[in-house]
Design a protein around this motif. Sequence first.
Motif, PDB file in Angstrom:
ATOM      1  N   ALA B 193      18.359 -13.253 -17.635  1.00 23.15           N
ATOM      2  CA  ALA B 193      17.782 -14.138 -18.587  1.00 23.15           C
ATOM      3  C   ALA B 193      18.836 -14.379 -19.593  1.00 23.15           C
ATOM      4  N   LEU B 194      19.664 -13.536 -20.238  1.00 23.93           N
ATOM      5  CA  LEU B 194      20.609 -13.679 -21.162  1.00 23.93           C
ATOM      6  C   LEU B 194      21.853 -14.505 -20.673  1.00 23.93           C
ATOM      7  N   LEU B 195      22.326 -14.375 -19.472  1.00 22.72           N
ATOM      8  CA  LEU B 195      23.531 -15.065 -19.005  1.00 22.72           C
ATOM      9  C   LEU B 195      23.015 -16.460 -18.745  1.00 22.72           C
ATOM     10  N   ALA B 196      21.997 -16.578 -18.392  1.00 23.38           N
ATOM     11  CA  ALA B 196      21.399 -18.073 -18.165  1.00 23.38           C
ATOM     12  C   ALA B 196      21.157 -18.935 -19.654  1.00 23.38           C
ATOM     13  N   SER B 197      20.868 -18.099 -20.528  1.00 25.44           N
ATOM     14  CA  SER B 197      20.806 -18.617 -21.698  1.00 25.44           C
ATOM     15  C   SER B 197      22.124 -18.765 -22.617  1.00 25.44           C
ATOM     16  N   LEU B 198      23.174 -17.902 -22.298  1.00 24.13           N
ATOM     17  CA  LEU B 198      24.459 -18.202 -22.769  1.00 24.13           C
ATOM     18  C   LEU B 198      25.159 -19.656 -22.191  1.00 24.13           C
ATOM     19  N   LEU B 199      24.825 -19.740 -20.726  1.00 20.55           N
ATOM     20  CA  LEU B 199      25.279 -20.818 -20.167  1.00 20.55           C
ATOM     21  C   LEU B 199      24.661 -22.138 -20.556  1.00 20.55           C
ATOM     22  N   ALA B 200      23.303 -22.082 -20.859  1.00 23.10           N
ATOM     23  CA  ALA B 200      22.663 -23.232 -21.185  1.00 23.10           C
ATOM     24  C   ALA B 200      22.674 -23.600 -22.875  1.00 23.10           C
ATOM     25  N   ASP B 207      20.442 -14.683 -29.160  1.00 24.87           N
ATOM     26  CA  ASP B 207      20.453 -13.649 -30.389  1.00 24.87           C
ATOM     27  C   ASP B 207      19.330 -12.597 -30.261  1.00 24.87           C
ATOM     28  N   ALA B 208      18.283 -12.848 -29.674  1.00 22.70           N
ATOM     29  CA  ALA B 208      17.109 -11.881 -29.464  1.00 22.70           C
ATOM     30  C   ALA B 208      17.342 -10.904 -28.349  1.00 22.70           C
ATOM     31  N   SER B 209      18.505 -11.144 -27.579  1.00 22.91           N
ATOM     32  CA  SER B 209      18.573  -9.919 -26.431  1.00 22.91           C
ATOM     33  C   SER B 209      19.023  -8.460 -26.976  1.00 22.91           C
ATOM     34  N   ASP B 210      18.688  -7.575 -26.176  1.00 19.79           N
ATOM     35  CA  ASP B 210      19.090  -6.269 -26.456  1.00 19.79           C
ATOM     36  C   ASP B 210      20.551  -5.834 -26.266  1.00 19.79           C
TER      37      ASP B 210
END
Lengths: 199, 242
Positions: B193-200, B207-210
């Motif tokens: 989910a984090l990587l997908a959000s960084l790409l998008a 910013d809210a990721s652990d």
Amino acid sequence: MYEGAVQDLIDELGRLPGVGPKSAQRIAFHLLQQDSEDVNRLVTALTEVKAKVRFCEVCGNVAQAERCRICADPRRDQTSICVVEEPKDVVAIERTREFRGTYHVLGGAISPIDGIGPDDLRVRELMPRLASGEVQEVIIATDPNLEGEATATYLSRLLRDVGVTVTRLASGLPVGGDLEYADEVTLGRAFEGRRQVNA
Amino acid sequence: MPLYRDEAIVLRTHKLGEADRIITMLTRTRGRVRAVAKGVRRTKSRFGSRLEPGMVIDVQCYEGRNLDTVTQVETLAPYGDAIARDYAAYTCATSMLETALQLTEEHEPQTQQYLLLAGALRSLAEHSHDPGLVLDAYLLRSLAVAGWAPSFVDCARCGATGPHRAFNVQAGGAVCSICRPPGSSAPAPETFALLASLLAGDWEVADASDDRFRRQGNGLVSAFLQWHIERGLRSLRLVERA
């Protein structure tokens, strides 16, 4: 292409920094025209610099003994250390006659793009020098470019909890220059480091 | 000799002779360009500080046979100066600049790469987000612009709708249980989910990721980048992450 020894000399000279093939050829023919005595003096100087010169065990500056002449001088102020990138920076600061403390030569600046990190410099060797408690100020005199500034940032963060005052050389307008030609970054730094004038 | 003027980001500098530098820059319309800047190492240089890595400049050069020559420079955004005051941001910025060097070609216009790098440097200089996240987002998006967009949801091989549990660098990202090659890793769903959000560019999620998922994601991004550019990035091992 020249024959044998002449071409070998041109090739060797051409490996020196800032010496291109044309310059190498010019220096080689200059040496050929010199007296043997002059050339021998150059040969002796080259041999001796490799045989005798080493790095000071305390500060990392070039020296002919275990300690350089600055570290061996008891009249130098032992309470301040000026951190520089290269031995040639020591010479530049000594020319000012403003600084009477000792030096610490890092051997370069942190440059990740060249694969140079803090562990590749003489950063670790600085810490034992501060452990005695005699040193009160560390002056960071790395170059005022991106790598030098980042190295200064790294060092100031590292020394934050050591209990010494960490200072950075001022950046600003060169003496003898015109204000209108100063770039934004330099002028901005000059404003940042402005000081009160006591008339 | 023909003169040209362009916006550029300074990627790298090399010392040349007594007081000159070779400046490698990514221009907005001419791709990567190498030019000589004469006398910039002298303290009295009029534009020495404008030609430091990470600076966004308006530059005028004249074309040479091998190297161009810089004649005038104006600063558009002095990101390099702000970045050097934050060591973590500095190490991330150098990795971005090295990646841009690898992903761009001389004299081949790559405006998207230029805009992407300028945006990432601005984000680092303004401390908008964690420098490590900005670096990972830049790496993923620059690879996507170069034609190596990873997939973090659907299967990179067969296109089966995700989310999936496995990740394979060679396959191009997430892989389904049928396509999964041996040696694939199994990152946490939060890492995907984090990587997908960084790409998008979904910074609220990023910013809210652990920290745990950021570390895992950063390992995958590094592996993905170095596999595709077929060489190691020297600066990547020196990146300082929170």
